[in-house]
Scaffold this active site. Structure first.
Site, mmCIF file in Angstrom:
data_model
loop_
_atom_site.group_PDB
_atom_site.id
_atom_site.type_symbol
_atom_site.label_atom_id
_atom_site.label_comp_id
_atom_site.label_asym_id
_atom_site.label_seq_id
_atom_site.Cartn_x
_atom_site.Cartn_y
_atom_site.Cartn_z
ATOM 1 N N GLN A 185 0.828 -1.204 0.000
ATOM 2 C CA GLN A 185 0.000 0.000 0.000
ATOM 3 C C GLN A 185 0.869 1.264 0.000
ATOM 4 O O GLN A 185 1.896 1.309 0.660
ATOM 5 C CB GLN A 185 -0.892 -0.022 1.247
ATOM 6 C CG GLN A 185 -2.165 0.753 1.078
ATOM 7 C CD GLN A 185 -3.251 0.313 2.050
ATOM 8 O OE1 GLN A 185 -3.256 -0.821 2.487
ATOM 9 N NE2 GLN A 185 -4.160 1.192 2.379
ATOM 10 N N ARG B 119 -9.262 -8.893 2.817
ATOM 11 C CA ARG B 119 -8.248 -8.320 3.721
ATOM 12 C C ARG B 119 -8.457 -6.813 3.861
ATOM 13 O O ARG B 119 -8.463 -6.268 4.966
ATOM 14 C CB ARG B 119 -6.858 -8.625 3.154
ATOM 15 C CG ARG B 119 -5.684 -8.077 3.961
ATOM 16 C CD ARG B 119 -4.392 -8.399 3.191
ATOM 17 N NE ARG B 119 -3.196 -8.141 3.965
ATOM 18 C CZ ARG B 119 -2.488 -7.021 3.901
ATOM 19 N NH1 ARG B 119 -2.887 -6.032 3.105
ATOM 20 N NH2 ARG B 119 -1.380 -6.863 4.625
ATOM 21 N N HIS C 49 -0.299 -3.942 11.008
ATOM 22 C CA HIS C 49 0.793 -4.756 11.564
ATOM 23 C C HIS C 49 1.014 -4.481 13.050
ATOM 24 O O HIS C 49 2.138 -4.334 13.510
ATOM 25 C CB HIS C 49 2.079 -4.572 10.745
ATOM 26 C CG HIS C 49 1.881 -4.915 9.310
ATOM 27 N ND1 HIS C 49 1.692 -6.210 8.867
ATOM 28 C CD2 HIS C 49 1.771 -4.126 8.208
ATOM 29 C CE1 HIS C 49 1.489 -6.194 7.556
ATOM 30 N NE2 HIS C 49 1.524 -4.951 7.140
ATOM 31 N N GLN D 4 0.412 -12.275 9.570
ATOM 32 C CA GLN D 4 0.995 -11.056 9.002
ATOM 33 C C GLN D 4 0.292 -9.766 9.429
ATOM 34 O O GLN D 4 0.928 -8.733 9.609
ATOM 35 C CB GLN D 4 1.000 -11.178 7.470
ATOM 36 C CG GLN D 4 1.879 -10.204 6.758
ATOM 37 C CD GLN D 4 1.231 -9.690 5.478
ATOM 38 O OE1 GLN D 4 0.150 -9.137 5.501
ATOM 39 N NE2 GLN D 4 1.911 -9.895 4.368
ATOM 40 N N SER E 150 4.093 -6.551 2.789
ATOM 41 C CA SER E 150 2.738 -6.522 3.337
ATOM 42 C C SER E 150 1.730 -7.057 2.313
ATOM 43 O O SER E 150 1.763 -8.233 1.958
ATOM 44 C CB SER E 150 2.403 -5.093 3.797
ATOM 45 O OG SER E 150 1.179 -5.047 4.493
ATOM 46 N N LEU E 151 0.865 -6.203 1.796
ATOM 47 C CA LEU E 151 -0.088 -6.598 0.747
ATOM 48 C C LEU E 151 0.631 -7.308 -0.409
ATOM 49 O O LEU E 151 0.111 -8.249 -1.019
ATOM 50 C CB LEU E 151 -0.792 -5.345 0.227
ATOM 51 C CG LEU E 151 -1.366 -5.393 -1.190
ATOM 52 C CD1 LEU E 151 -2.614 -6.239 -1.213
ATOM 53 C CD2 LEU E 151 -1.665 -3.998 -1.691
#
Length: 299
Positions: free
Chosen positions: A9, A113, A195, A244, A88-89
Site C-alpha cells: 500500500q 483483507r 501490523h 501477518q 505486506s499486501l
C-alpha cells in the site's frame, strides 16, 4: 539469482495499469475478470479516478495487487523467479505470481483483507508513524516502555522503521524517539495501525478466509514478512499470511536473507520504485530493476 519483489500500500497512482490494459489482450481480459470478481469497476478508478478515490483501502489494496499480478503475467517467458517476496499486501501478489494462489482466489483474499482492515480501523482510532535515524533495537525498546499499544510494525531498511498503535501511544513514542536522537518521528496519514495488535479483529476475519482457500506449492521459495525466511510449504505459507496482519513486516531481514541465499538482481513488479530504494539502502551493491510490459515491438 533472480528475485522478484512486489510493493504494498502507498505505491498507487492515478492511471495505474492503463498501459497494461491498452497494450496487452491478456491484461485486458484479467482486468475485466477483476471487475466481475469484485462486483464494481475498479478499472474506472485505477485508470481515471482521483488520488482520493484510490486512497480508499478497499480500492488501494486490490488496485496494487492487480497492477503487480497482471504485469507479472504479461512478462511471459521472461518471468522466471528463483525467489519472491512482497511488502505486506505485496505478499499476496508474490504468491499469485509464484503459482501458490490462483488469480481469482488471490484477488478475493486481498479484497477481504482490505475490508477487514478497514473495519478494524473504524473500531478504534489508531495510526502509524515513520521513525528515521534510530537503530532497530532502540525503536523496539522505546515502544516496549510506552504505556498503551505501540509496536515496531515495518522494518523497511536500516534507520527507517514504522511504528504502529493507539494514537496517544504513538504520539508519546514519537516524542521519546526524538528525545533519543531520531532524525525524524513523523505521524503518517494512514487510516489505522496496520501490523499491530490493533488488527486482531481483521486477523480473525481473514484467518477463516485463508483457511478456506486452496494453496499450491509455489514454483520458487517465498520469503514471508513474518519470518523473513524462505518457504515453499503451503501450511506454513497460510499460517504466516494469517499472522501477518498483527506481526511486523521484516523487510530488511527478508532482503538480507535473500542476498545471503544468492539473490543478485531484485526486480520490482508493480507500481512505483519504493522497494528498489529500500533494497539499495539495505545493500548498496544489490542490483535492482523495474519489470516492464513486453510489447510486440520489444520482441
Amino acid at each position: 539469482m533472480k528475485a522478484y519483489i512486489f510493493p504494498g500500500q502507498g505505491a498507487q497512482f492515478t492511471g495505474m495499469g492503463l498501459d497494461l490494459y491498452e497494450n496487452s489482450p491478456e491484461a485486458q481480459h484479467l482486468f475485466e475478470d477483476a471487475n466481475e470478481i469484485l462486483g464494481f469497476n475498479i478499472t474506472d478508478i485505477m485508470f481515471e479516478g482521483t488520488a482520493e478515490q484510490l486512497k480508499e483501502t478497499k480500492v488501494t489494496q486490490p488496485a496494487i495487487f492487480l497492477h503487480s499480478v497482471i504485469l507479472a503475467k504479461t512478462l511471459g517467458d521472461s518471468f522466471k523467479p528463483e525467489m519472491v517476496a512482497g511488502h505486506s499486501l505485496g505478499e499476496f501478489s508474490a504468491l499469485v505470481a509464484a503459482g501458490a494462489l490462483s488469480f481469482e482466489d488471490g484477488l478475493k483474499l486481498v479484497s477481504q483483507r482490505a475490508q477487514a482492515m478497514q473495519k478494524a480501523c473504524e473500531m478504534q482510532p489508531s495510526t502509524m508513524a515513520a521513525v528515521l535515524g534510530l537503530e532497530d533495537q532502540v525503536v523496539k525498546a522505546i515502544c516496549d516502555k510506552i504505556d498503551g499499544v505501540v509496536v515496531a510494525a515495518n522494518y523497511n531498511c536500516p534507520g527507517q522503521l514504522v511504528i504502529s498503535g493507539e494514537v496517544s501511544a504513538v504520539e508519546r513514542a514519537c516524542q521519546a524517539m526524538k528525545d533519543a536522537g531520531a532524525r525524524r518521528a513523523l505521524m503518517l496519514p494512514v487510516g489505522g495501525a496496520f501490523h499491530s495488535p490493533m488488527m486482531e479483529p481483521a486477523r480473525e476475519e481473514l484467518a477463516a478466509a485463508i483457511e478456506n482457500t486452496t494453496f499450491s506449492k509455489p514454483n520458487c521459495p517465498i520469503y514471508q514478512n513474518v519470518t523473513a525466511t524462505a518457504t515453499t510449504d503451503e501450511a506454513e505459507i497460510k499460517a504466516n499470511l494469517i499472522s501477518q496482519l498483527t506481526a511486523p513486516v521484516r523487510w530488511t531481514q527478508s532482503v538480507q536473507q535473500m542476498i545471503t541465499d544468492g539473490a543478485t538482481l531484485f526486480t520490482e513488479v508493480g507500481p512505483g520504485k519504493v522497494l528498489q530504494g529500500l533494497v539499495k539502502k539495505i545493500n548498496r551493491d544489490a542490483q535492482t530493476a523495474s519489470a516492464t510490459l513486453q510489447t510486440k515491438d520489444d520482441e
